[in-house]
Enzyme design. Structure first.
Site, PDB file in Angstrom:
ATOM      1  N   ASP B  11       0.866  -1.169   0.000  1.00 56.89           N
ATOM      2  CA  ASP B  11       0.000   0.000   0.000  1.00 56.89           C
ATOM      3  C   ASP B  11       0.909   1.226   0.000  1.00 56.89           C
ATOM      4  O   ASP B  11       1.730   1.389   0.900  1.00 56.89           O
ATOM      5  CB  ASP B  11      -0.893   0.024   1.251  1.00 56.89           C
ATOM      6  CG  ASP B  11      -1.981  -1.048   1.183  1.00 56.89           C
ATOM      7  OD1 ASP B  11      -1.984  -1.821   0.211  1.00 56.89           O
ATOM      8  OD2 ASP B  11      -2.812  -1.104   2.109  1.00 56.89           O
ATOM      9  N   ASP B 130     -14.203  -4.825  -2.592  1.00 54.88           N
ATOM     10  CA  ASP B 130     -14.160  -4.799  -1.123  1.00 54.88           C
ATOM     11  C   ASP B 130     -15.522  -5.238  -0.610  1.00 54.88           C
ATOM     12  O   ASP B 130     -16.550  -4.685  -1.009  1.00 54.88           O
ATOM     13  CB  ASP B 130     -13.837  -3.390  -0.620  1.00 54.88           C
ATOM     14  CG  ASP B 130     -12.424  -2.961  -0.998  1.00 54.88           C
ATOM     15  OD1 ASP B 130     -11.569  -3.849  -1.204  1.00 54.88           O
ATOM     16  OD2 ASP B 130     -12.175  -1.747  -1.101  1.00 54.88           O
TER      17      ASP B 130
END
Lengths: 212, 252
Positions: B11, B130
């Site tokens: 990330d 998600d």
């Protein structure tokens, strides 16, 4: 001998990876004179020592992209079929060598190696065939020296079924055992991506660049 | 035989690696190019960068990270975060990435998935989803980095994006993300038994057996993890060896 490796840029695919990996493959040779360049201009392939034809995406857009480059296909035919310069096709770049592709319709290829591009028939596996796989039924060839047992990175749903068995240097198994490296004299092609296959891919490219 | 894939995810925020716990509490874990090299040398099968602060001014930062990474490592690189147009995708691919992962933009503009898979090839387009389990037992899709709930059922969405041309699905269980209690294998199995493209499991990796379960019980082609790698809790080589011992084909 000074090498000039030319990567044909017809506006598709990840050409930067091809450039980076060829540079890496050449870095093992003790020469600072080697040149790697990409081009869309046929004039720049006249004095190439080696030609790379990358490819990614759909067959139709790749062959159309190549056809759009003024004079490129004629010059490639001249360099490859008459002057016998070594050429390496990657993935769809390799598929362009075929007679025809049956991906989304029917499209003519360069017809340098007789055979067709057809879809993988697999009942139990997902498509695309994506990830690391090995070679089998390998023929002896300098280009495969030291990589016979390695993994290579594949991502495709279609493959090259050559008309002649002698054009196949290696197969790969994904339910179907399909040709993964093809060859006709100075013409080489892999269904996998050597530029994405870590050390094994770099080694294979180095082997190719040692061919005259 | 095709091998299963192990994918460390980095990330990235403003050019640095961070990793959220349940999508918040970011901790700096270093330089992305260096991290990617370490993972490559350790045997990662692919690398994934998720640009979590993908604002306009930050886009050049991630492009620079991709260029530097692609010049040094020769395994597939996926980049996601803030991708809104085919133009964004082109820039990322030209910098040296092999695939892009589309999430929020695909939900609000499904044409982006259709157009980009046609333009760049299905193999380039990873759709990231998600997912959070609801009180009634259903699984709903969330957008905007997990901050906005939609009314979309995950299975509906997964089958739709497959038909739109996605080459792969990256399924993140928000319930499990950062918890290290294991992947949500029933979620993964529900999806993998219905779609015919590769599924990447994400969210919940903590122990060796979690990776095995995501492949065997979840039916996944690849497993993605972030925090367990960054802080050295699990080594890529140990996970791969463990999976091979458990009869899962891996590239070693």
């Amino acid at each position: 001998m000074k090498k000039k490796v030319v990567i044909v840029d017809y506006g598709l695919g990840n050409i930067q990876s091809a450039i980076n990996s060829v540079k890496k493959a050449l870095s093992s040779e003790n020469s600072n004179n080697n040149i790697v360049e990409k081009t869309s201009d046929y004039k720049f392939i006249k004095d190439a020592s080696h030609i790379i034809l990358p490819g990614q995406g759909a067959f139709e857009s790749c062959i159309k992209g190549l056809q759009k480059l003024d004079g490129m296909i004629d010059e490639l035919q001249n360099q490859v079929l008459i002057k016998k310069k070594p050429i390496f096709g990657i993935c769809v770049g390799m598929q362009l060598f075929a007679t025809k592709s049956f991906e989304n319709g029917e499209h003519n290829g360069l017809n340098w190696i007789k055979g067709n591009i057809i879809k993988i028939q697999s009942k139990k596996n997902v498509l695309p065939h994506m990830g690391w796989n090995k070679l089998n039924n390998i023929k002896q060839h300098a280009i495969l020296s030291g990589v016979e047992n390695e993994h290579f990175y594949f991502v495709h749903s279609y493959y090259f079924m050559t008309q002649k068995e002698e054009n196949i240097l290696a197969y790969t198994d994904y339910d179907t055992n399909f040709p993964s490296i093809v060859n006709e004299k100075n013409i080489f092609g892999t269904q996998f991506h050597p530029e994405k296959s870590s050390k094994a891919g770099i080694k294979l490219l180095s082997n190719f660049l040692l061919l005259n | 035989m095709l091998k299963k894939r192990l994918i460390p995810c980095l990330d990235v925020k403003n050019g640095r690696v961070v990793k959220g716990i349940n999508f918040v509490n970011l901790t700096d874990a270093g330089n992305p190019v260096e991290q990617a090299k370490i993972y490559n040398d350790a045997g990662a099968d692919e690398i994934c960068f998720l640009d979590i602060a993908a604002s306009v001014e930050n886009k050049e930062t991630i492009i620079d990270v991709i260029k530097k990474t692609a010049a040094e490592i020769f395994i597939p690189l996926t980049v996601g975060g803030g991708i809104k147009s085919t133009d964004d995708i082109r820039k990322i691919l030209l910098a040296g990435a092999d695939k892009v992962s589309i999430n929020t933009s695909g939900i609000y503009n499904p044409d982006l998935i259709k157009e980009s898979s046609k333009k760049f090839g299905n193999q380039c387009i990873v759709v990231a989803i998600d997912v959070k389990k609801q009180e009634d037992g259903s699984w709903k899709v969330y957008s905007h980095g997990g901050t906005k709930k939609t009314n979309i059922d995950v299975l509906d969405w997964a089958t739709k994006v497959e038909s739109y041309g996605a080459g792969e699905l990256l399924i993140t269980s928000m319930d499990r993300d950062g918890t290290k209690i294991g992947f949500d294998n029933s979620l993964l199995k529900t999806i993998s038994s219905k779609v015919n493209i590769p599924i990447i499991a994400s969210g919940g990796a903590g122990k060796l057996e979690h990776f095995r379960d995501a492949i065997i019980k979840g039916g996944c082609s690849a497993v993605l993890a972030a925090s367990v790698f960054h802080f050295g809790e699990l080594k890529i080589s140990d996970i791969k060896e463990y999976l091979v011992e458990n009869n899962i084909p891996m590239r070693i």
